[in-house]
Design an enzyme around this catalytic site. Structure first.
Site, PDB file in Angstrom:
ATOM      1  N   ASP A   1     -13.466  14.955  -4.477  1.00  0.00           N
ATOM      2  CA  ASP A   1     -13.506  16.232  -5.201  1.00  0.00           C
ATOM      3  C   ASP A   1     -14.753  16.193  -6.071  1.00  0.00           C
ATOM      4  O   ASP A   1     -15.596  15.298  -5.909  1.00  0.00           O
ATOM      5  CB  ASP A   1     -12.213  16.366  -6.041  1.00  0.00           C
TER       6      ASP A   1
ATOM      7  N   ARG B   1       3.477  -1.258  10.601  1.00  0.00           N
ATOM      8  CA  ARG B   1       4.629  -1.394  11.484  1.00  0.00           C
ATOM      9  C   ARG B   1       4.950  -2.801  11.988  1.00  0.00           C
ATOM     10  O   ARG B   1       6.143  -3.128  12.091  1.00  0.00           O
ATOM     11  CB  ARG B   1       4.488  -0.398  12.647  1.00  0.00           C
TER      12      ARG B   1
ATOM     13  N   LYS C   1      -7.363   8.239  -1.348  1.00  0.00           N
ATOM     14  CA  LYS C   1      -8.677   8.691  -0.839  1.00  0.00           C
ATOM     15  C   LYS C   1      -9.181   9.947  -1.551  1.00  0.00           C
ATOM     16  O   LYS C   1      -9.399  10.989  -0.928  1.00  0.00           O
ATOM     17  CB  LYS C   1      -8.593   8.959   0.669  1.00  0.00           C
TER      18      LYS C   1
ATOM     19  N   LYS D   1       0.841  -1.205   0.000  1.00  0.00           N
ATOM     20  CA  LYS D   1       0.000   0.000   0.000  1.00  0.00           C
ATOM     21  C   LYS D   1       0.870   1.247   0.000  1.00  0.00           C
ATOM     22  O   LYS D   1       1.767   1.388   0.830  1.00  0.00           O
ATOM     23  CB  LYS D   1      -0.906   0.026   1.236  1.00  0.00           C
TER      24      LYS D   1
ATOM     25  N   ASP E   1      -3.501   4.344  -1.966  1.00  0.00           N
ATOM     26  CA  ASP E   1      -4.434   4.798  -0.926  1.00  0.00           C
ATOM     27  C   ASP E   1      -4.419   6.331  -0.859  1.00  0.00           C
ATOM     28  O   ASP E   1      -3.861   6.914   0.065  1.00  0.00           O
ATOM     29  CB  ASP E   1      -3.972   4.170   0.403  1.00  0.00           C
TER      30      ASP E   1
ATOM     31  N   THR F   1     -11.858   6.024  10.986  1.00  0.00           N
ATOM     32  CA  THR F   1     -11.877   5.537  12.373  1.00  0.00           C
ATOM     33  C   THR F   1     -11.283   6.559  13.344  1.00  0.00           C
ATOM     34  O   THR F   1     -11.494   6.469  14.543  1.00  0.00           O
ATOM     35  CB  THR F   1     -11.099   4.210  12.503  1.00  0.00           C
TER      36      THR F   1
HETATM   37  O1  C5P Z   1       1.506   0.593  11.103  1.00  0.00           O
HETATM   38  P1  C5P Z   1       0.041   0.266  11.056  1.00  0.00           P
HETATM   39  O2  C5P Z   1      -0.250  -1.213  10.922  1.00  0.00           O
HETATM   40  O3  C5P Z   1      -0.723   0.899  12.201  1.00  0.00           O
HETATM   41  O4  C5P Z   1      -0.474   0.944   9.696  1.00  0.00           O
HETATM   42  C1  C5P Z   1      -1.809   0.955   9.342  1.00  0.00           C
HETATM   43  C2  C5P Z   1      -2.007   1.599   8.012  1.00  0.00           C
HETATM   44  O5  C5P Z   1      -3.409   1.681   7.759  1.00  0.00           O
HETATM   45  C3  C5P Z   1      -1.473   3.028   7.904  1.00  0.00           C
HETATM   46  O6  C5P Z   1      -1.052   3.231   6.557  1.00  0.00           O
HETATM   47  C4  C5P Z   1      -2.678   3.876   8.231  1.00  0.00           C
HETATM   48  O7  C5P Z   1      -2.628   5.137   7.624  1.00  0.00           O
HETATM   49  C5  C5P Z   1      -3.804   3.028   7.624  1.00  0.00           C
HETATM   50  N1  C5P Z   1      -5.116   3.284   8.225  1.00  0.00           N
HETATM   51  C6  C5P Z   1      -5.385   3.102   9.576  1.00  0.00           C
HETATM   52  N2  C5P Z   1      -6.647   3.366  10.077  1.00  0.00           N
HETATM   53  C7  C5P Z   1      -7.615   3.745   9.251  1.00  0.00           C
HETATM   54  C8  C5P Z   1      -7.377   3.914   7.890  1.00  0.00           C
HETATM   55  C9  C5P Z   1      -6.085   3.663   7.395  1.00  0.00           C
HETATM   56  O8  C5P Z   1      -4.509   2.727  10.334  1.00  0.00           O
HETATM   57  N3  C5P Z   1      -8.821   3.947   9.729  1.00  0.00           N
END
Ligand code: C5P
Length: 237
Positions: free
Chosen positions: A69, A215, A66, A37, A64, A124
């Site tokens: 517009d 992560r 999003k 992603k 991603d 979220t």
């Molecule tokens: O490192 P981690 O597993 O927390 O990364 C989650 C990914 O999902 C990040 O790219 C974050 O921006 C994305 N994301 C999220 N919560 C959302 C929408 C997208 O953590 N509601």
């Protein structure tokens, strides 16, 4: 040109500020084990050239960005993303059905090579207070459900949602609607800045189609080993 797709539901979030760090990680991964992603930070720093590089390495790429517009602008942006050869892209469902339909029509011009188009519902990170502040007289759950319904009406393939919302949306939207869920953590891992997390197994059991994991994989000493462990655990459910 179609290529064999991985059967893994894992999409690795490349939340890096530079091409060098991104490629260092990507070289330790394999397109048969995961998808990737690219979000706003990396795209804004490294642009379409990096996306193309990842596609050329045979990875399925979820762009991603999003989009939100006027319908024509979003449609043209989606067309440009499809031309990069990405596997999946997304828009904000809050942009409305007209905007989402225009986006769907634009990407479907690529025929069988068209990327999957999904929508973000109610982020979220936004809860009841953010709805109230905007004068929206509803709850986050009702909002998610309503926006997912609009997404389906516009003919999109699915939504990004929290794993907590997955059981409700799976029931509401049926089996074919894609649910792409972030906020995933391994049972024994740090939560980082995520508040509500679920394990990969639980997310899949609750109806997720794909898992966005950043992560826990990107910061691991051996990212490939973590990925293989997740894939093995998921193969057993
Ligand atoms: O490192 P981690 O597993 O927390 O990364 C989650 C990914 O999902 C990040 O790219 C974050 O921006 C994305 N994301 C999220 N919560 C959302 C929408 C997208 O953590 N509601």
């Amino acid at each position: 040109m179609s290529r064999p797709q991985t059967t893994s539901p894992v999409i690795v979030a490349l939340d890096f500020p530079s091409e060098q760090e991104t490629i260092q990680l990507v070289e330790r991964l394999d397109p048969s084990l995961c998808r990737l992603k690219v979000g706003k930070e990396l795209f804004t720093r490294c642009g379409p050239a990096l996306v193309k590089q990842l596609v050329d390495k045979d990875f399925d790429v979820f762009l991603d960005l999003k989009y939100h517009d006027i319908p024509n602008t979003v449609a043209r942006a989606c067309e440009a993303a499809a031309d990069l050869g990405v596997w999946m892209l997304n828009v904000h469902a809050l942009g409305g059905e007209k905007m989402m339909s225009a986006a769907r029509e634009a990407v479907s011009r690529n025929g069988t090579e068209a990327p999957l188009l999904i929508a973000v519902t109610w982020l979220t990170s936004s809860g009841q207070a953010e709805l109230d502040a905007r004068g929206l007289n509803t709850t986050p759950q009702q909002m998610v459900s309503r926006l997912a319904g609009m997404t389906q009406n516009a003919g999109l393939a699915g939504v990004v949602c929290s794993a907590q919302e997955a059981p409700m949306l799976r029931e509401q939207m049926g089996e074919d609607f894609l649910l792409v869920t972030p906020g995933i953590r391994l049972a024994d891992a740090e939560k980082d800045d995520q508040c509500r997390v679920v394990t990969p197994e639980k997310a899949m059991q609750d109806g997720s189609s794909y898992l966005v994991i950043g992560r826990p994989i990107t910061q691991a000493d051996d990212p490939c080993q973590v990925l293989q462990r997740i894939n093995n655990d998921l193969a057993n459910i």
